[in-house]
Design an enzyme around this catalytic site. Structure first.
Site, PDB file in Angstrom:
ATOM      1  N   MET A 242       0.822  -1.213   0.000  1.00 13.66           N
ATOM      2  CA  MET A 242       0.000   0.000   0.000  1.00 13.66           C
ATOM      3  C   MET A 242       0.858   1.265   0.000  1.00 13.66           C
ATOM      4  SD  MET A 242      -2.939  -0.763   2.723  1.00 13.66           S
ATOM      5  CE  MET A 242      -2.918  -2.370   3.424  1.00 13.66           C
TER       6      MET A 242
ATOM      7  N   ASP B  18      14.199   3.119  10.071  1.00 13.06           N
ATOM      8  CA  ASP B  18      13.583   2.099  10.926  1.00 13.06           C
ATOM      9  C   ASP B  18      12.608   2.859  11.820  1.00 13.06           C
ATOM     10  OD1 ASP B  18      12.777   0.358  12.865  1.00 13.06           O
ATOM     11  OD2 ASP B  18      14.795  -0.337  13.377  1.00 13.06           O
ATOM     12  N   VAL B  19      11.311   2.660  11.596  1.00 10.12           N
ATOM     13  CA  VAL B  19      10.324   3.487  12.308  1.00 10.12           C
ATOM     14  C   VAL B  19      10.377   3.317  13.826  1.00 10.12           C
ATOM     15  CG1 VAL B  19       8.667   3.702  10.396  1.00 10.12           C
ATOM     16  CG2 VAL B  19       8.450   1.777  12.011  1.00 10.12           C
TER      17      VAL B  19
ATOM     18  N   ASN C 283       2.499   4.248   7.880  1.00 12.72           N
ATOM     19  CA  ASN C 283       1.959   3.061   7.203  1.00 12.72           C
ATOM     20  C   ASN C 283       2.805   1.806   7.408  1.00 12.72           C
ATOM     21  OD1 ASN C 283       0.485   1.675   4.786  1.00 12.72           O
ATOM     22  ND2 ASN C 283       2.651   1.692   4.203  1.00 12.72           N
TER      23      ASN C 283
ATOM     24  N   TYR D 170      -1.014  -8.590  16.896  1.00 16.73           N
ATOM     25  CA  TYR D 170      -1.200  -7.641  15.777  1.00 16.73           C
ATOM     26  C   TYR D 170      -2.416  -6.758  16.042  1.00 16.73           C
ATOM     27  CZ  TYR D 170      -1.954  -5.960  10.974  1.00 16.73           C
ATOM     28  OH  TYR D 170      -2.137  -5.179   9.853  1.00 16.73           O
TER      29      TYR D 170
ATOM     30  N   LYS E 195      -2.503  -2.645  16.647  1.00 19.53           N
ATOM     31  CA  LYS E 195      -3.275  -1.746  15.778  1.00 19.53           C
ATOM     32  C   LYS E 195      -4.356  -1.013  16.578  1.00 19.53           C
ATOM     33  CE  LYS E 195      -1.237  -2.430  11.789  1.00 19.53           C
ATOM     34  NZ  LYS E 195      -0.564  -1.342  11.051  1.00 19.53           N
TER      35      LYS E 195
ATOM     36  N   THR F 259      -1.410  -7.533  -0.903  1.00 19.52           N
ATOM     37  CA  THR F 259      -0.066  -6.929  -0.911  1.00 19.52           C
ATOM     38  C   THR F 259       0.932  -8.038  -0.563  1.00 19.52           C
ATOM     39  OG1 THR F 259       0.025  -6.469   1.459  1.00 19.52           O
ATOM     40  CG2 THR F 259      -1.038  -4.789   0.101  1.00 19.52           C
TER      41      THR F 259
ATOM     42  N   THR G 163       0.136  -9.990   2.666  1.00 21.17           N
ATOM     43  CA  THR G 163      -0.886 -11.041   2.710  1.00 21.17           C
ATOM     44  C   THR G 163      -0.642 -12.135   1.676  1.00 21.17           C
ATOM     45  OG1 THR G 163      -2.265  -9.626   1.314  1.00 21.17           O
ATOM     46  CG2 THR G 163      -2.741  -9.609   3.666  1.00 21.17           C
TER      47      THR G 163
END
Ligand SMILES: NC(=O)c1ccc[n+]([C@@H]2O[C@H](COP(=O)([O-])OP(=O)(O)OC[C@H]3O[C@@H](n4cnc5c(N)ncnc54)[C@H](O)[C@@H]3O)[C@@H](O)[C@H]2O)c1
Length: 244
Positions: free
Chosen positions: A18, A58-59, A85, A149, A153, A184, A187
């Site tokens: 995405m 690296d976020v 994202n 996960y 989120k 993507t 997945t």
């Protein structure tokens, strides 16, 4: 005229899926895009697009965010848009999940966006404007068996609302999207579980999975000035799956 003319936009996880779709769309709409990602091979590919610059980030690193945002402002003058994202996923069962699994998931999916907001909003406050969009997930809204996960989120969802409340007075908007299952690289591995995927598609009112461009289109709107009075907003993009 583009919908993002003269905007400087950072898209984390911008080298794949995405994020890459957004990088292309935003650049087509007139933005200068910094695709920030940890994957150097994909960064080299995305940098071939016109008006897209790949930057290694690296976020989950506070120091790295400080360096990257400073470098962007030195080069381009400001940061108008941040898309948080980047993310990782796991569908490990609770009995398989370790402390380290839990910590890593939250470090990238929740602490990472926090750091993005912290560093980008510093420059956005100076400019008196900004737009931040976070990619959460439908798994933050409904029980879905994704454990760590989903929790990471959900944490991002709460963080985004807190940031929207905090930053509104600085004319900085913070919104969040909740994609369903989108085709993507993330997945792609799930397609081996054909029976599960078939069930998921059958249980989706629109009868199909989503495409990265469909999420990118929604994020484009929220990121742009067209959404000038929308903050703390939450947009579900899942073909109706979580509405049931
Ligand atoms: N694909 C889906 O079905 C789906 C559904 C809901 C939400 N999401 C979320 O959407 C976002 C994008 O996912 P995608 O499906 O495009 O996956 P993807 O795997 O194609 O892209 C994720 C990108 O994030 C990058 N990344 C991972 N860790 C990073 C780090 N520490 N620092 C910087 N970059 C890092 C990866 O290198 C990759 O380029 C993720 O946050 C994901 O959780 C995906």
């Amino acid at each position: 005229m583009g919908r993002l003319d003269n905007k400087i936009a950072i898209i984390t996880g911008g080298a794949s899926g995405m994020g890459a779709s957004m990088a292309q769309l935003f650049a087509n709409e007139g933005a200068t895009v910094i695709a920030a990602d940890i994957n150097e091979d994909n960064l080299a590919k995305i940098s071939e697009l016109e008006n897209v610059e790949g930057m290694k980030l690296d976020v989950s690193s506070d120091e790295n965010w400080a360096e990257v945002t400073k470098a962007i402002v030195e080069k381009y003058g400001r940061i108008d848009i941040l898309i948080n994202n980047a993310g990782i996923s796991s569908h490990k069962l609770p009995e398989e999940l370790t402390d380290a699994d839990w910590a890593l998931m939250h470090k990238i999916n929740s602490f990472g966006p926090f750091l993005g907001i912290k560093h980008a909003s510093k420059y956005m406050k100076e400019a008196g404007k900004g737009s931040i969009v976070n990619t959460s997930s439908y798994t933050a809204l409904i029980g879905s068996g994704f454990n760590a996960y989903s929790a990471s989120k959900g944490s991002l969802r709460a963080l985004a609302r807190a940031a929207a409340a905090d930053l509104g007075k600085h004319n900085i908007r913070v919104n969040t999207v909740f994609p369903g299952v989108i085709e993507t690289p993330m997945t792609a591995g799930l397609t081996q579980y054909k029976a599960a995927m078939d069930m998921l598609v059958a249980a989706t009112p629109m009868g199909r999975l989503g495409q990265p461009q469909e999420v990118a289109n929604a994020i484009l709107f929220l990121a742009s000035d067209e959404a000038s009075y929308i903050t703390g907003g939450e947009l579900v993009i899942d073909g109706g799956y979580s509405a049931q």
